[in-house]
Scaffold this motif. Structure first.
Motif, PDB file in Angstrom:
ATOM      1  N   UNK A   1       0.875  -1.165   0.000  1.00 29.41           N
ATOM      2  CA  UNK A   1       0.000   0.000   0.000  1.00 29.41           C
ATOM      3  C   UNK A   1       0.913   1.215   0.000  1.00 29.41           C
ATOM      4  N   UNK A   2       1.051   1.829  -1.161  1.00 26.11           N
ATOM      5  CA  UNK A   2       1.970   2.955  -1.279  1.00 26.11           C
ATOM      6  C   UNK A   2       1.712   3.684  -2.580  1.00 26.11           C
ATOM      7  N   UNK A   3       1.901   4.988  -2.535  1.00 28.29           N
ATOM      8  CA  UNK A   3       1.799   5.798  -3.746  1.00 28.29           C
ATOM      9  C   UNK A   3       3.007   5.515  -4.625  1.00 28.29           C
TER      10      UNK A   3
ATOM     11  N   UNK B   1       6.093  -6.829  -8.053  1.00 26.90           N
ATOM     12  CA  UNK B   1       5.713  -5.845  -7.042  1.00 26.90           C
ATOM     13  C   UNK B   1       4.433  -5.163  -7.522  1.00 26.90           C
ATOM     14  N   UNK B   2       3.433  -5.147  -6.651  1.00 23.86           N
ATOM     15  CA  UNK B   2       2.138  -4.537  -6.968  1.00 23.86           C
ATOM     16  C   UNK B   2       1.907  -3.395  -5.985  1.00 23.86           C
ATOM     17  N   UNK B   3       1.943  -2.165  -6.478  1.00 23.05           N
ATOM     18  CA  UNK B   3       1.698  -1.002  -5.623  1.00 23.05           C
ATOM     19  C   UNK B   3       0.208  -0.691  -5.658  1.00 23.05           C
ATOM     20  N   UNK B   4      -0.398  -0.680  -4.485  1.00 26.61           N
ATOM     21  CA  UNK B   4      -1.837  -0.494  -4.356  1.00 26.61           C
ATOM     22  C   UNK B   4      -2.083   0.847  -3.666  1.00 26.61           C
ATOM     23  N   UNK B   5      -2.751   1.742  -4.372  1.00 22.88           N
ATOM     24  CA  UNK B   5      -3.130   3.017  -3.769  1.00 22.88           C
ATOM     25  C   UNK B   5      -4.179   3.660  -4.671  1.00 22.88           C
ATOM     26  N   UNK B   6      -5.128   4.319  -4.067  1.00 22.31           N
ATOM     27  CA  UNK B   6      -6.164   4.991  -4.843  1.00 22.31           C
ATOM     28  C   UNK B   6      -6.852   6.045  -4.011  1.00 22.31           C
ATOM     29  N   UNK B   7      -7.863   6.652  -4.613  1.00 27.67           N
ATOM     30  CA  UNK B   7      -8.600   7.725  -3.943  1.00 27.67           C
ATOM     31  C   UNK B   7      -9.258   7.245  -2.653  1.00 27.67           C
ATOM     32  N   UNK B   8      -9.754   5.989  -2.675  1.00 26.72           N
ATOM     33  CA  UNK B   8     -10.423   5.454  -1.483  1.00 26.72           C
ATOM     34  C   UNK B   8      -9.448   5.378  -0.306  1.00 26.72           C
TER      35      UNK B   8
ATOM     36  N   UNK C   1      10.705 -21.926   1.139  1.00 26.96           N
ATOM     37  CA  UNK C   1      11.072 -23.260   0.657  1.00 26.96           C
ATOM     38  C   UNK C   1       9.848 -24.115   0.295  1.00 26.96           C
ATOM     39  N   UNK C   2       9.937 -24.747  -0.867  1.00 27.69           N
ATOM     40  CA  UNK C   2       8.920 -25.685  -1.361  1.00 27.69           C
ATOM     41  C   UNK C   2       7.546 -25.056  -1.577  1.00 27.69           C
ATOM     42  N   UNK C   3       7.485 -23.781  -1.833  1.00 28.19           N
ATOM     43  CA  UNK C   3       6.205 -23.111  -2.096  1.00 28.19           C
ATOM     44  C   UNK C   3       6.140 -22.727  -3.584  1.00 28.19           C
ATOM     45  N   UNK C   4       4.945 -22.808  -4.137  1.00 33.06           N
ATOM     46  CA  UNK C   4       4.740 -22.405  -5.530  1.00 33.06           C
ATOM     47  C   UNK C   4       4.494 -20.899  -5.640  1.00 33.06           C
ATOM     48  N   UNK C   5       3.651 -20.376  -4.733  1.00 34.89           N
ATOM     49  CA  UNK C   5       3.299 -18.958  -4.743  1.00 34.89           C
ATOM     50  C   UNK C   5       3.393 -18.425  -3.317  1.00 34.89           C
ATOM     51  N   UNK C   6       4.116 -17.318  -3.154  1.00 35.85           N
ATOM     52  CA  UNK C   6       4.222 -16.646  -1.861  1.00 35.85           C
ATOM     53  C   UNK C   6       3.796 -15.200  -2.068  1.00 35.85           C
ATOM     54  N   UNK C   7       2.907 -14.724  -1.216  1.00 40.43           N
ATOM     55  CA  UNK C   7       2.430 -13.334  -1.279  1.00 40.43           C
ATOM     56  C   UNK C   7       2.869 -12.604  -0.015  1.00 40.43           C
ATOM     57  N   UNK C   8       3.568 -11.496  -0.201  1.00 40.83           N
ATOM     58  CA  UNK C   8       3.955 -10.632   0.915  1.00 40.83           C
ATOM     59  C   UNK C   8       3.067  -9.397   0.888  1.00 40.83           C
ATOM     60  N   UNK C   9       2.679  -8.920   2.078  1.00 37.94           N
ATOM     61  CA  UNK C   9       1.822  -7.746   2.194  1.00 37.94           C
ATOM     62  C   UNK C   9       2.506  -6.709   3.074  1.00 37.94           C
ATOM     63  N   UNK C  10       2.635  -5.502   2.537  1.00 32.61           N
ATOM     64  CA  UNK C  10       3.187  -4.364   3.283  1.00 32.61           C
ATOM     65  C   UNK C  10       2.066  -3.345   3.395  1.00 32.61           C
ATOM     66  N   UNK C  11       1.655  -3.042   4.609  1.00 27.05           N
ATOM     67  CA  UNK C  11       0.521  -2.143   4.838  1.00 27.05           C
ATOM     68  C   UNK C  11       0.858  -0.694   4.589  1.00 27.05           C
ATOM     69  N   UNK C  12      -0.159   0.116   4.722  1.00 25.76           N
ATOM     70  CA  UNK C  12       0.005   1.554   4.575  1.00 25.76           C
ATOM     71  C   UNK C  12       0.548   2.172   5.851  1.00 25.76           C
ATOM     72  N   UNK C  13       0.451   3.475   5.927  1.00 29.30           N
ATOM     73  CA  UNK C  13       1.023   4.226   7.046  1.00 29.30           C
ATOM     74  C   UNK C  13       0.482   3.801   8.404  1.00 29.30           C
ATOM     75  N   UNK C  14      -0.737   3.257   8.432  1.00 32.55           N
ATOM     76  CA  UNK C  14      -1.350   2.877   9.702  1.00 32.55           C
ATOM     77  C   UNK C  14      -1.317   1.375   9.966  1.00 32.55           C
ATOM     78  N   UNK C  15      -0.624   0.625   9.143  1.00 25.08           N
ATOM     79  CA  UNK C  15      -0.548  -0.812   9.353  1.00 25.08           C
ATOM     80  C   UNK C  15      -1.841  -1.510   8.981  1.00 25.08           C
TER      81      UNK C  15
END
Length: 153
Positions: free
Chosen positions: A8-10, A36-43, A92-106
């Motif tokens: 979650x970042x501009x 890397x997928x940057x997620x941010x919008x008006x909402x 290790x031994x994973x096909x898909x791993x998703x990491x999530x980094x929150x916005x300013x408030x976690x």
């Protein structure tokens, strides 16, 4: 292996951090595709102006749709601190791993608790863009450990 980083970042300051992100993405290529997928919008911007609870809820709503398609790891200051070797075990031994980094408030606690794992890079506060670089380096280090590459030493 595919590794997704949802943050979650501009978008911005690409000239400062993006070369490092690209450097580690290239180094990871023999073993994993990292996106890397940057997620941010008006909402999210509106919610952040309304306060922490609304901001956290907006982060959860924005990121919830990506969950369940792999092993979900949330970066959270209250998460477990791990060594590089333990971090490698998460990959290790994973096909898909998703990491999530929150916005300013976690994140809302429910988002953290319903993830497969929560990890902390320490008690200090880092900018989101810097955390992204640190995460990329740790992903490469973890993959190096798994594949017995000398980088880790």
């Amino acid at each position: 292996m595919k590794i997704n980083i949802y943050i979650v970042d501009k978008k911005g300051k690409k000239e400062l951090y993006e070369p490092l992100v690209e450097h580690y993405r290239k180094l990871c290529r023999p073993w994993a595709q990292v996106e890397v997928h940057e997620i941010f919008g008006k909402e999210i911007a509106r919610a952040q102006d309304q306060g922490p609870a609304q901001a956290q809820k907006s982060y959860t709503q924005a990121l919830e749709r990506f969950r369940g398609s792999g092993y979900d790891i949330v970066l959270d200051p209250e998460g477990r601190e791990v060594t590089s070797e333990a971090f490698a075990e998460l990959l290790k031994d994973r096909q898909v791993v998703n990491f999530y980094i929150g916005g300013a408030y976690g994140f809302e606690r429910s988002f953290v608790h319903t993830s497969d794992k929560s990890v902390s890079f320490g008690r200090i506060t880092l900018s989101h863009k810097l955390v992204k670089v640190v995460l990329m380096e740790q992903i490469f280090r973890g993959l190096s450990i798994i594949h017995h590459h000398p980088y880790h030493k």
